[in-house]
Write a protein that holds these residues in place. Structure first.
Motif, PDB file in Angstrom:
ATOM      1  N   THR A  66       0.773  -1.101  -0.080  1.00  0.00           N
ATOM      2  CA  THR A  66      -0.107  -0.131   0.287  1.00  0.00           C
ATOM      3  C   THR A  66       0.946   1.231   0.000  1.00  0.00           C
ATOM      4  O   THR A  66       1.738   1.231   0.730  1.00  0.00           O
ATOM      5  CB  THR A  66      -0.845  -0.154   1.242  1.00  0.00           C
ATOM      6  N   THR A  67       0.652   2.118  -0.849  1.00  0.00           N
ATOM      7  CA  THR A  67       1.327   3.331  -1.029  1.00  0.00           C
ATOM      8  C   THR A  67       0.499   4.697  -0.659  1.00  0.00           C
ATOM      9  O   THR A  67      -0.407   4.714  -1.686  1.00  0.00           O
ATOM     10  CB  THR A  67       2.089   3.336  -2.476  1.00  0.00           C
ATOM     11  N   LYS A  68       0.735   5.513   0.056  1.00  0.00           N
ATOM     12  CA  LYS A  68       0.164   6.713   0.108  1.00  0.00           C
ATOM     13  C   LYS A  68       0.991   7.792  -0.296  1.00  0.00           C
ATOM     14  O   LYS A  68       1.934   8.072   0.081  1.00  0.00           O
ATOM     15  CB  LYS A  68      -0.226   6.882   1.682  1.00  0.00           C
ATOM     16  N   THR A  69       0.149   8.791  -1.158  1.00  0.00           N
ATOM     17  CA  THR A  69       0.916  10.011  -1.546  1.00  0.00           C
ATOM     18  C   THR A  69      -0.134  11.071  -1.345  1.00  0.00           C
ATOM     19  O   THR A  69      -1.338  11.028  -0.971  1.00  0.00           O
ATOM     20  CB  THR A  69       1.188   9.986  -3.148  1.00  0.00           C
ATOM     21  N   GLY A  70       0.446  12.205  -1.055  1.00  0.00           N
ATOM     22  CA  GLY A  70      -0.481  13.390  -0.551  1.00  0.00           C
ATOM     23  C   GLY A  70      -0.455  13.280   0.926  1.00  0.00           C
ATOM     24  O   GLY A  70       0.068  12.571   1.677  1.00  0.00           O
ATOM     25  N   SER A  71      -1.487  14.145   1.393  1.00  0.00           N
ATOM     26  CA  SER A  71      -1.573  14.335   3.053  1.00  0.00           C
ATOM     27  C   SER A  71      -2.800  14.956   3.193  1.00  0.00           C
ATOM     28  O   SER A  71      -3.887  15.268   2.464  1.00  0.00           O
ATOM     29  CB  SER A  71      -0.601  15.295   3.475  1.00  0.00           C
ATOM     30  N   ARG A  72      -3.393  14.438   4.453  1.00  0.00           N
ATOM     31  CA  ARG A  72      -4.719  15.160   4.969  1.00  0.00           C
ATOM     32  C   ARG A  72      -4.199  16.340   5.738  1.00  0.00           C
ATOM     33  O   ARG A  72      -3.362  16.766   5.653  1.00  0.00           O
ATOM     34  CB  ARG A  72      -5.155  14.044   6.265  1.00  0.00           C
ATOM     35  N   ILE A  73      -5.400  17.194   5.792  1.00  0.00           N
ATOM     36  CA  ILE A  73      -5.191  18.516   6.687  1.00  0.00           C
ATOM     37  C   ILE A  73      -5.205  18.179   8.150  1.00  0.00           C
ATOM     38  O   ILE A  73      -5.880  17.593   8.759  1.00  0.00           O
ATOM     39  CB  ILE A  73      -6.628  19.437   6.184  1.00  0.00           C
ATOM     40  N   THR A  74      -3.812  18.688   8.576  1.00  0.00           N
ATOM     41  CA  THR A  74      -3.754  18.811   9.956  1.00  0.00           C
ATOM     42  C   THR A  74      -4.068  19.954  10.740  1.00  0.00           C
ATOM     43  O   THR A  74      -4.013  20.950  10.020  1.00  0.00           O
ATOM     44  CB  THR A  74      -2.316  18.288  10.265  1.00  0.00           C
ATOM     45  N   TYR A  75      -3.948  19.931  11.975  1.00  0.00           N
ATOM     46  CA  TYR A  75      -4.102  21.399  12.892  1.00  0.00           C
ATOM     47  C   TYR A  75      -2.849  22.040  12.736  1.00  0.00           C
ATOM     48  O   TYR A  75      -3.282  23.267  12.765  1.00  0.00           O
ATOM     49  CB  TYR A  75      -4.145  20.855  14.477  1.00  0.00           C
ATOM     50  N   SER A  76      -1.902  21.388  12.447  1.00  0.00           N
ATOM     51  CA  SER A  76      -0.554  22.233  12.313  1.00  0.00           C
ATOM     52  C   SER A  76      -0.557  23.082  11.125  1.00  0.00           C
ATOM     53  O   SER A  76      -0.401  24.093  10.727  1.00  0.00           O
ATOM     54  CB  SER A  76       0.781  21.718  12.322  1.00  0.00           C
ATOM     55  N   ASP A  77      -1.348  22.642   9.786  1.00  0.00           N
ATOM     56  CA  ASP A  77      -1.620  23.107   8.385  1.00  0.00           C
ATOM     57  C   ASP A  77      -2.428  24.378   8.827  1.00  0.00           C
ATOM     58  O   ASP A  77      -2.261  25.329   8.164  1.00  0.00           O
ATOM     59  CB  ASP A  77      -2.184  22.223   7.611  1.00  0.00           C
ATOM     60  N   LEU A  78      -3.633  24.224   9.708  1.00  0.00           N
ATOM     61  CA  LEU A  78      -4.469  25.188  10.129  1.00  0.00           C
ATOM     62  C   LEU A  78      -3.709  26.627  10.722  1.00  0.00           C
ATOM     63  O   LEU A  78      -3.922  27.630  10.517  1.00  0.00           O
ATOM     64  CB  LEU A  78      -5.714  24.802  10.813  1.00  0.00           C
ATOM     65  N   MET A  79      -2.813  26.156  11.753  1.00  0.00           N
ATOM     66  CA  MET A  79      -2.370  27.175  12.408  1.00  0.00           C
ATOM     67  C   MET A  79      -1.099  27.916  11.820  1.00  0.00           C
ATOM     68  O   MET A  79      -1.048  29.130  11.900  1.00  0.00           O
ATOM     69  CB  MET A  79      -1.688  26.418  13.839  1.00  0.00           C
ATOM     70  N   LYS A  80      -0.328  26.950  10.808  1.00  0.00           N
ATOM     71  CA  LYS A  80       0.387  27.827   9.752  1.00  0.00           C
ATOM     72  C   LYS A  80      -0.148  28.791   9.115  1.00  0.00           C
ATOM     73  O   LYS A  80       0.194  30.089   8.845  1.00  0.00           O
ATOM     74  CB  LYS A  80       1.179  26.707   9.229  1.00  0.00           C
ATOM     75  N   LYS A  81      -1.394  28.587   8.585  1.00  0.00           N
ATOM     76  CA  LYS A  81      -2.171  29.485   7.922  1.00  0.00           C
ATOM     77  C   LYS A  81      -2.545  30.797   8.708  1.00  0.00           C
ATOM     78  O   LYS A  81      -2.548  31.769   8.196  1.00  0.00           O
ATOM     79  CB  LYS A  81      -3.295  28.791   6.885  1.00  0.00           C
ATOM     80  N   ALA A  82      -3.192  30.370   9.966  1.00  0.00           N
ATOM     81  CA  ALA A  82      -3.737  31.255  10.831  1.00  0.00           C
ATOM     82  C   ALA A  82      -2.473  32.147  11.058  1.00  0.00           C
ATOM     83  O   ALA A  82      -2.679  33.399  11.068  1.00  0.00           O
ATOM     84  CB  ALA A  82      -4.197  30.535  12.158  1.00  0.00           C
ATOM     85  N   GLU A  83      -1.075  31.790  11.374  1.00  0.00           N
ATOM     86  CA  GLU A  83       0.099  32.729  11.790  1.00  0.00           C
ATOM     87  C   GLU A  83      -0.001  33.502  10.534  1.00  0.00           C
ATOM     88  O   GLU A  83       0.579  34.617  10.775  1.00  0.00           O
ATOM     89  CB  GLU A  83       1.105  31.714  12.208  1.00  0.00           C
ATOM     90  N   GLU A  84      -0.007  33.290   9.342  1.00  0.00           N
ATOM     91  CA  GLU A  84       0.220  33.946   8.084  1.00  0.00           C
ATOM     92  C   GLU A  84      -0.542  35.093   8.124  1.00  0.00           C
ATOM     93  O   GLU A  84      -0.308  36.113   7.508  1.00  0.00           O
ATOM     94  CB  GLU A  84       0.216  32.972   7.029  1.00  0.00           C
ATOM     95  N   MET A  85      -1.920  34.785   8.484  1.00  0.00           N
ATOM     96  CA  MET A  85      -2.965  35.872   8.417  1.00  0.00           C
ATOM     97  C   MET A  85      -2.800  36.798   9.686  1.00  0.00           C
ATOM     98  O   MET A  85      -3.436  37.915   9.708  1.00  0.00           O
ATOM     99  CB  MET A  85      -4.019  35.302   8.563  1.00  0.00           C
ATOM    100  N   GLY A  86      -2.097  36.344  10.794  1.00  0.00           N
ATOM    101  CA  GLY A  86      -1.643  37.334  11.853  1.00  0.00           C
ATOM    102  C   GLY A  86      -2.662  37.051  13.006  1.00  0.00           C
ATOM    103  O   GLY A  86      -2.936  37.550  14.056  1.00  0.00           O
TER     104      GLY A  86
END
Length: 161
Positions: A66-86
C-alpha cells in the motif's frame, strides 16, 4: 363466529401493543451541562481559512503493498495558515472528505487507486488578551467566574483515596 372474535382480539392486541408514542426531544434540561461553565476569552475575527489537500492510496494485488501519496489536513496546517494571517488560533473548523474514485468488491484482488480530496474551512481569530505562556496564571484567570470562584472544581482530592 369464534374465528372472527379471535381475529378481532388479535388485531386489537396488535394495535394496542404497537401504538405510537411521542418522544420528548428537549434534552439537557436537567443534564450535566447545567452544572458546568465554559471559560471564554474575547477575540477578534481575522478571516476565513480555506485549505485543500489530496491523498491517494494505491493498493497492489491482494493488498500486499500500500502506497500513500499526498496528505490530510492537520491542525498544524491550519495554525500555519492562521499565523500567516496574523491570528493566534482557529475556531469553527470543518473538514469535508470527498472520495473521487470508484470501488468494486474485487479491489482487494485486483488492486485499487483511491483518491480522497479534503476541503477545510476555519475561522482564524486573534485573542484580545493572550494567556501568558509558561505560567499557569493565564489559565487560572480564564477559569475564574465573576465572583472569583474557580469554574472547574476538583471532585476528588488525593486525600480521599
Amino acid at each position: 363466529m369464534k374465528k372472527l372474535f379471535l381475529v378481532m382480539m388479535a388485531l386489537t392486541a396488535t394495535l394496542i401493543l404497537s401504538s405510537c408514542k411521542s418522544i420528548d426531544m428537549s434534552t439537557n434540561q436537567v443534564g450535566w451541562s447545567n452544572y458546568s461553565s465554559l471559560a471564554t476569552k474575547d477575540y477578534d475575527i481575522v478571516g476565513i481559512i480555506y485549505l485543500e489537500s489530496t491523498e491517494t492510496i494505491r493498493t497492489s494485488f491482494l493488498c500486499i503493498n500500500t502506497t500513500k501519496t499526498g496528505s490530510r489536513i492537520t491542525y498544524s496546517d491550519l495554525m500555519k495558515k492562521a499565523e500567516e494571517m496574523g491570528a493566534n488560533d482557529v475556531i469553527n473548523v470543518r473538514v469535508d472528505r470527498k472520495t473521487e474514485s470508484k470501488s468494486s468488491p474485487l479491489d482487494f484482488i485486483t488492486g485499487s487507486n483511491k483518491t480522497y480530496k479534503y476541503l477545510c474551512t476555519a475561522t482564524a481569530i486573534r485573542y484580545k488578551e493572550p494567556a501568558s505562556s509558561g505560567s499557569s496564571e493565564g489559565n487560572d484567570k480564564v477559569l475564574e467566574k465573576e465572583n472569583k470562584e474557580p469554574a472547574v472544581k476538583t471532585i476528588f482530592t488525593s486525600e480521599e483515596y
